[in-house]
Design a protein around this motif. Structure first.
Motif, PDB file in Angstrom:
ATOM      1  N   GLU A 142      59.502   4.826 -71.643  1.00  0.00           N
ATOM      2  CA  GLU A 142      60.252   4.674 -72.880  1.00  0.00           C
ATOM      3  C   GLU A 142      60.654   6.045 -73.423  1.00  0.00           C
ATOM      4  O   GLU A 142      59.827   6.946 -73.537  1.00  0.00           O
ATOM      5  N   GLY A 143      61.931   6.189 -73.738  1.00  0.00           N
ATOM      6  CA  GLY A 143      62.447   7.452 -74.240  1.00  0.00           C
ATOM      7  C   GLY A 143      62.648   8.496 -73.159  1.00  0.00           C
ATOM      8  O   GLY A 143      62.986   9.644 -73.459  1.00  0.00           O
ATOM      9  N   GLY A 144      62.459   8.117 -71.896  1.00  0.00           N
ATOM     10  CA  GLY A 144      62.561   9.093 -70.810  1.00  0.00           C
ATOM     11  C   GLY A 144      63.627   8.719 -69.802  1.00  0.00           C
ATOM     12  O   GLY A 144      64.435   7.808 -70.011  1.00  0.00           O
ATOM     13  N   ARG A 145      63.627   9.413 -68.703  1.00  0.00           N
ATOM     14  CA  ARG A 145      64.602   9.172 -67.650  1.00  0.00           C
ATOM     15  C   ARG A 145      63.894   8.958 -66.325  1.00  0.00           C
ATOM     16  O   ARG A 145      62.694   9.210 -66.191  1.00  0.00           O
ATOM     17  N   LEU A 146      64.643   8.533 -65.325  1.00  0.00           N
ATOM     18  CA  LEU A 146      64.066   8.276 -64.014  1.00  0.00           C
ATOM     19  C   LEU A 146      63.507   9.563 -63.409  1.00  0.00           C
ATOM     20  O   LEU A 146      64.190  10.585 -63.379  1.00  0.00           O
ATOM     21  N   CYS A 185      66.897   2.862 -83.131  1.00  0.00           N
ATOM     22  CA  CYS A 185      67.755   1.817 -82.576  1.00  0.00           C
ATOM     23  C   CYS A 185      67.052   0.462 -82.477  1.00  0.00           C
ATOM     24  O   CYS A 185      67.701  -0.584 -82.431  1.00  0.00           O
ATOM     25  N   TRP A 186      65.718   0.478 -82.473  1.00  0.00           N
ATOM     26  CA  TRP A 186      64.966  -0.755 -82.270  1.00  0.00           C
ATOM     27  C   TRP A 186      65.194  -1.754 -83.400  1.00  0.00           C
ATOM     28  O   TRP A 186      65.324  -2.955 -83.163  1.00  0.00           O
ATOM     29  N   ASP A 187      65.248  -1.257 -84.622  1.00  0.00           N
ATOM     30  CA  ASP A 187      65.460  -2.158 -85.756  1.00  0.00           C
ATOM     31  C   ASP A 187      66.797  -2.888 -85.648  1.00  0.00           C
ATOM     32  O   ASP A 187      66.960  -3.983 -86.201  1.00  0.00           O
ATOM     33  N   ALA A 188      67.763  -2.288 -84.950  1.00  0.00           N
ATOM     34  CA  ALA A 188      69.086  -2.901 -84.831  1.00  0.00           C
ATOM     35  C   ALA A 188      69.130  -4.002 -83.773  1.00  0.00           C
ATOM     36  O   ALA A 188      69.950  -4.916 -83.861  1.00  0.00           O
ATOM     37  N   PRO A 243      72.721   2.462 -71.589  1.00  0.00           N
ATOM     38  CA  PRO A 243      71.338   2.889 -71.296  1.00  0.00           C
ATOM     39  C   PRO A 243      70.391   1.699 -71.158  1.00  0.00           C
ATOM     40  O   PRO A 243      70.724   0.554 -71.500  1.00  0.00           O
ATOM     41  N   ILE A 244      69.177   1.996 -70.693  1.00  0.00           N
ATOM     42  CA  ILE A 244      68.182   0.953 -70.445  1.00  0.00           C
ATOM     43  C   ILE A 244      67.511   0.537 -71.753  1.00  0.00           C
ATOM     44  O   ILE A 244      67.204   1.359 -72.614  1.00  0.00           O
ATOM     45  N   ARG A 261      66.000   5.474 -70.519  1.00  0.00           N
ATOM     46  CA  ARG A 261      65.531   4.352 -71.341  1.00  0.00           C
ATOM     47  C   ARG A 261      65.471   4.796 -72.805  1.00  0.00           C
ATOM     48  O   ARG A 261      65.026   5.910 -73.117  1.00  0.00           O
ATOM     49  N   LEU A 262      65.917   3.906 -73.681  1.00  0.00           N
ATOM     50  CA  LEU A 262      65.885   4.206 -75.100  1.00  0.00           C
ATOM     51  C   LEU A 262      64.456   4.132 -75.639  1.00  0.00           C
ATOM     52  O   LEU A 262      63.590   3.473 -75.058  1.00  0.00           O
ATOM     53  N   SER A 263      64.252   4.811 -76.754  1.00  0.00           N
ATOM     54  CA  SER A 263      62.958   4.789 -77.441  1.00  0.00           C
ATOM     55  C   SER A 263      63.062   3.934 -78.690  1.00  0.00           C
ATOM     56  O   SER A 263      64.056   4.007 -79.419  1.00  0.00           O
TER      57      SER A 263
END
Length: 351
Positions: free
Chosen positions: A240-244, A204-207, A282-283, A264-266
């Motif tokens: 990053e890539g995890g949850r609270l 998703c980061w490239d987008a 999402p974060i 949070r997205l990775s």
């Protein structure tokens, strides 16, 4: 040659964008939402739209937009909140339950309209929850309606990340035809399995990474929520890539329920599913805030030229409910190849 198509329950246009890009002639869109109509007229001024409850629209009214001859394809994603896997399926409140049942009935309205228009191909998109609604009997009934209308139709649960969309998004796709062609589905062109000999899932980061550079500069549909100090403190604890980490929170940050908005997205993975919610996606992978509507739209593969009307929540609902245009274009090109296959076999009569 272009093929006549109508889009039922068109929403923000994610499905018909792909079909139009593939060369289909979109004759009409139908939805029942004033903001959807505003978004549609801003982005697709050359495609007529009827903004009304589809159960109140007559066949003759729709035929005015189609012209002579048979429809080639009917596409659509009937509203599905009534049995989304997010939240409770059945409310104890009779009014809410009736509203949910009404939403679900729109899937059958789609199936019944097929009987009236008899397009050569049909495409329907819906949420994963339709597979288990009423222990599978609901979907079985939908497929029976299509069969009774003369269609060979099948359904498949598809993860759109397998088609290049930078988002893990599972949806049920129904494809059918009445030309005598065996029903099949487009083959995935991406995979998370290294043994599949396909390109890996897109991250998703490239987008969205270039949008981070805008900072506080205004951009259409790219407005960050003003989070409370308490929520920002929570976001800072999410890896990053995890949850609270709910079990290890300071007492002042504790609350009873934490949903998907505390994930949070990775930067190295597809995004979680973009779903409409209470103003919250999402974060962001690196910033301590939820995604903006534009970032969610990028992940959904909408071009920046598409502008979503309404307030932030309303914009988010339009984005989250949409079919990613990248997937819909691949689906449309697959339907084109099926039409050509039928024509080559003498099964497709052109009007």
């Amino acid at each position: 040659m272009s093929y006549k198509t109508i889009d039922l329950f068109s929403g923000a246009g994610g499905l018909h964008i792909g079909f139009e890009n593939a060369g289909f002639d979109i004759k009409l869109c139908i939805d029942n939402d004033n903001l959807v109509e505003q978004t549609h007229k801003r982005n697709f001024p050359n495609i007529p739209i009827i903004n009304r409850d589809i159960r109140e629209i007559t066949v003759d009214e729709i035929k005015q937009y189609i012209g002579n001859g048979t429809l080639d394809v009917v596409i659509g994603g009937p509203p599905c909140q009534g049995f989304s896997t997010i939240g409770k399926r059945v409310s104890s409140d009779p009014e809410k339950r009736a509203k949910h049942d009404s939403r679900n009935d729109l899937v059958l309205v789609y199936a019944n309209l097929i009987k009236d228009f008899r397009p050569k191909f049909i495409v329907m998109e819906n949420v994963k929850g339709i597979l288990t609604l009423k222990n599978g009997e609901y979907l079985k009934n939908v497929m029976k309606q299509l069969e009774d209308a003369g269609y060979d139709a099948k359904y498949k649960l598809i993860n759109m990340a397998d088609y290049g969309v930078p988002e893990i998004r599972e949806r049920v796709i129904i494809i059918g035809n009445r030309v005598g062609l065996p029903v099949s589905f487009p083959e995935p062109d991406h995979s998370d399995n290294p043994d599949d000999d396909l390109p890996g899932w897109n991250n998703c980061w490239d987008a969205i990474k270039d949008l981070e550079l805008l900072g506080d500069k205004p951009a259409i549909n790219h407005v960050a929520l003003k989070h409370t100090a308490k929520n920002i403190a929570r976001y800072k604890l999410i890896p990053e890539g995890g949850r609270l980490p709910e079990d290890d929170l300071p007492p002042e940050l504790y609350r009873r329920n934490f949903g998907n908005t505390y994930k949070r997205l990775s930067r190295t993975r597809p995004a979680l599913t973009m779903v409409p919610g209470n103003d919250a996606f999402p974060i962001h992978p690196t910033l301590h805030r939820s995604l903006t509507v534009r970032e969610a739209a990028r992940i959904q593969t909408f071009p920046d030229s598409i502008i979503f009307e309404g307030n932030r929540r309303q914009q988010g609902h339009q984005v989250g409910n949409a079919v990613p245009p990248m997937f819909s274009e691949k689906l449309a090109n697959f339907i084109l190849s099926e039409i050509q296959k039928a024509k080559d076999s003498g099964l497709y009569e052109c009007d």
